[in-house]
Scaffold this active site. Structure first.
Site, PDB file in Angstrom:
ATOM      1  N   LYS A 171       6.738 -14.829 -10.672  1.00 23.26           N
ATOM      2  CA  LYS A 171       5.878 -13.703 -11.075  1.00 23.26           C
ATOM      3  C   LYS A 171       6.186 -13.277 -12.514  1.00 23.26           C
ATOM      4  CE  LYS A 171       3.154 -10.099 -10.921  1.00 23.26           C
ATOM      5  NZ  LYS A 171       1.714 -10.104 -10.817  1.00 23.26           N
ATOM      6  N   LYS A 239       6.787  -2.571 -17.580  1.00 21.28           N
ATOM      7  CA  LYS A 239       7.882  -2.770 -16.617  1.00 21.28           C
ATOM      8  C   LYS A 239       8.131  -4.266 -16.403  1.00 21.28           C
ATOM      9  CE  LYS A 239       6.637  -2.874 -12.431  1.00 21.28           C
ATOM     10  NZ  LYS A 239       6.292  -3.780 -11.339  1.00 21.28           N
TER      11      LYS A 239
HETATM   12  P1  NAD Z   1       0.404   2.011  -7.387  1.00 24.93           P
HETATM   13  O1  NAD Z   1       1.214   2.952  -8.207  1.00 24.93           O
HETATM   14  O2  NAD Z   1      -1.073   2.180  -7.303  1.00 24.93           O
HETATM   15  O3  NAD Z   1       0.943   2.033  -5.847  1.00 24.93           O
HETATM   16  C1  NAD Z   1       2.266   2.244  -5.462  1.00 24.93           C
HETATM   17  C2  NAD Z   1       2.253   3.221  -4.271  1.00 24.93           C
HETATM   18  O4  NAD Z   1       3.577   3.395  -3.793  1.00 24.93           O
HETATM   19  C3  NAD Z   1       1.728   4.610  -4.655  1.00 24.93           C
HETATM   20  O5  NAD Z   1       0.664   4.946  -3.768  1.00 24.93           O
HETATM   21  C4  NAD Z   1       2.928   5.527  -4.481  1.00 24.93           C
HETATM   22  O6  NAD Z   1       2.569   6.816  -3.998  1.00 24.93           O
HETATM   23  C5  NAD Z   1       3.729   4.767  -3.451  1.00 24.93           C
HETATM   24  N1  NAD Z   1       5.160   5.053  -3.468  1.00 24.93           N
HETATM   25  C6  NAD Z   1       5.996   5.086  -4.528  1.00 24.93           C
HETATM   26  N2  NAD Z   1       7.256   5.327  -4.128  1.00 24.93           N
HETATM   27  C7  NAD Z   1       7.199   5.454  -2.772  1.00 24.93           C
HETATM   28  C8  NAD Z   1       8.170   5.704  -1.768  1.00 24.93           C
HETATM   29  N3  NAD Z   1       9.442   5.903  -2.088  1.00 24.93           N
HETATM   30  N4  NAD Z   1       7.760   5.739  -0.485  1.00 24.93           N
HETATM   31  C9  NAD Z   1       6.463   5.558  -0.161  1.00 24.93           C
HETATM   32  N5  NAD Z   1       5.487   5.322  -1.070  1.00 24.93           N
HETATM   33  C10 NAD Z   1       5.867   5.275  -2.342  1.00 24.93           C
HETATM   34  O7  NAD Z   1       0.805   0.557  -7.865  1.00 24.93           O
HETATM   35  P2  NAD Z   1       0.033  -0.828  -7.589  1.00 24.93           P
HETATM   36  O8  NAD Z   1      -0.898  -1.103  -8.702  1.00 24.93           O
HETATM   37  O9  NAD Z   1      -0.460  -0.849  -6.170  1.00 24.93           O
HETATM   38  O10 NAD Z   1       1.253  -1.843  -7.762  1.00 24.93           O
HETATM   39  C11 NAD Z   1       2.244  -2.027  -6.761  1.00 24.93           C
HETATM   40  C12 NAD Z   1       3.107  -3.208  -7.175  1.00 24.93           C
HETATM   41  O11 NAD Z   1       2.290  -4.382  -7.268  1.00 24.93           O
HETATM   42  C13 NAD Z   1       3.807  -3.033  -8.528  1.00 24.93           C
HETATM   43  O12 NAD Z   1       5.094  -3.596  -8.482  1.00 24.93           O
HETATM   44  C14 NAD Z   1       2.894  -3.815  -9.475  1.00 24.93           C
HETATM   45  O13 NAD Z   1       3.598  -4.294 -10.617  1.00 24.93           O
HETATM   46  C15 NAD Z   1       2.421  -4.926  -8.572  1.00 24.93           C
HETATM   47  N6  NAD Z   1       1.114  -5.533  -8.929  1.00 24.93           N
HETATM   48  C16 NAD Z   1       0.058  -4.740  -9.295  1.00 24.93           C
HETATM   49  C17 NAD Z   1      -1.156  -5.348  -9.636  1.00 24.93           C
HETATM   50  C18 NAD Z   1      -2.368  -4.535 -10.075  1.00 24.93           C
HETATM   51  O14 NAD Z   1      -3.315  -5.117 -10.600  1.00 24.93           O
HETATM   52  N7  NAD Z   1      -2.391  -3.210  -9.890  1.00 24.93           N
HETATM   53  C19 NAD Z   1      -1.280  -6.746  -9.591  1.00 24.93           C
HETATM   54  C20 NAD Z   1      -0.217  -7.503  -9.174  1.00 24.93           C
HETATM   55  C21 NAD Z   1       0.991  -6.885  -8.848  1.00 24.93           C
END
Ligand code: NAD
Length: 291
Positions: A171, A239
């Protein structure tokens, strides 16, 4: 029916958990902000009041959280998920985190008889909504086979790439390629515009040649329109580039173009653009050639 605990119902986790419900799994979700739990309940899942409550009794626990400290807190913290899991449970962390943290989580799980897989994804929000993600999995082969039906419900390309941490390493390579490509797409757009060439026509022909890429296909039109609605936020890519540069340093390899892309992403964030889509790298390139 396999019981799944799903923790982190954000941009990615929300639609992924809903797909698992549609595929027939019994899904119990938890998120820090409760409104997102309600969305899962409306989609046919169950809600829980804590991460441990979502995980208790599950066969597979999926985490989709922002960063390494979040995943460590949820899995290893006091009253965390690993405390409540029976031996034989599989934890699948689909967040993008540091490979060394993924390895230490796998060690902590192994001590309890719990398989912990690192299974980050590529394909963005659209890939999560369409269940067409690419999923790169590191960890034990038996745990991978046990979790395979979960992966098949979420993604189109699922590859077991190696031992614990290998998924996160792949990744990191993905994020290196995407950042570098975005930067060069941004430079090409400014360059074309400066020469008065119609950028939409240019993109059409570029997409058909060796310069074509998924980044060009999915990002360039929005960049031309200056639409930086995320998508993938600058904060998250920043990040990830921190993970890339630290892992390259650990391995003793030089990534000069990647380091430059990381610096530019950091600058964009420092200018207050952390919440924009990473296609906003275009703003920096435009500034460099503006009076
Ligand atoms: P996001 O911020 O939309 O979602 C993360 C969720 O986790 C939030 O709803 C937050 O409230 C929740 N959260 C945080 N800490 C928590 C805890 N301690 N307990 C319970 N819930 C908690 O982020 P995202 O875009 O969904 O990304 C999530 C992961 O996937 C990241 O690591 C990101 O790098 C990766 N990612 C994102 C994408 C994208 O296009 N958005 C693509 C590939 C990978």
């Amino acid at each position: 029916m396999t019981a799944i605990g799903f923790i982190g119902l954000g941009v990615m986790g929300g639609p992924m958990a809903a797909h698992l419900v549609r595929a027939g799994f019994d899904v119990t979700g938890f998120n820090r902000s409760p409104a997102k739990v309600q969305r899962l309940v409306a989609a046919g899942g169950r809600g829980a009041a804590s991460a441990a409550a979502a995980a208790e009794g599950a066969d597979v626990v999926v985490t989709m959280l922002p960063d390494s400290p979040d995943v460590e807190a949820v899995l290893l913290g006091a009253g965390g998920v690993l405390d409540v899991l029976a031996p034989g449970t599989v934890v699948v962390d689909m967040s993008t985190i540091r490979p060394d943290v993924a390895r230490s989580l796998a060690d902590a799980g192994a001590a309890l008889g719990v398989g912990v897989l690192d299974a980050p994804v590529s394909g963005g929000e659209q890939g999560a909504v369409d269940a067409t993600l690419s999923i790169m999995v590191g960890g034990d082969a038996a745990a991978f086979e046990a979790a395979r039906p979960v992966f098949d419900a979420l993604g189109r390309t699922v590859v077991h790439v190696g031992p614990p941490g290998a998924g996160q390493t792949v990744k990191a390579a993905n994020q290196l390629i995407v950042a570098g490509t975005l930067q060069l797409v941004a430079e090409a757009l400014v360059f074309l515009d400066a020469h008065g060439v119609d950028r939409s026509r240019a993109l059409e022909v570029l997409a058909g040649g060796l310069a074509g890429s998924a980044v060009l296909d999915r990002k360039a039109a929005a960049m031309v329109a200056h639409d930086f609605t995320p998508g993938f936020r600058v904060d998250l890519h920043h990040k990830d580039l921190g993970i890339v540069t630290a892992a390259a340093r650990d391995a003793g390899v030089a990534i000069p173009a990647g380091s430059l892309a990381a610096t530019l992403m950091a600058a964009l964030r420092a200018q207050g653009h952390g919440d924009l889509d990473h296609g906003a790298l275009l703003l920096l390139v435009e500034q460099l050639s503006s009076p």
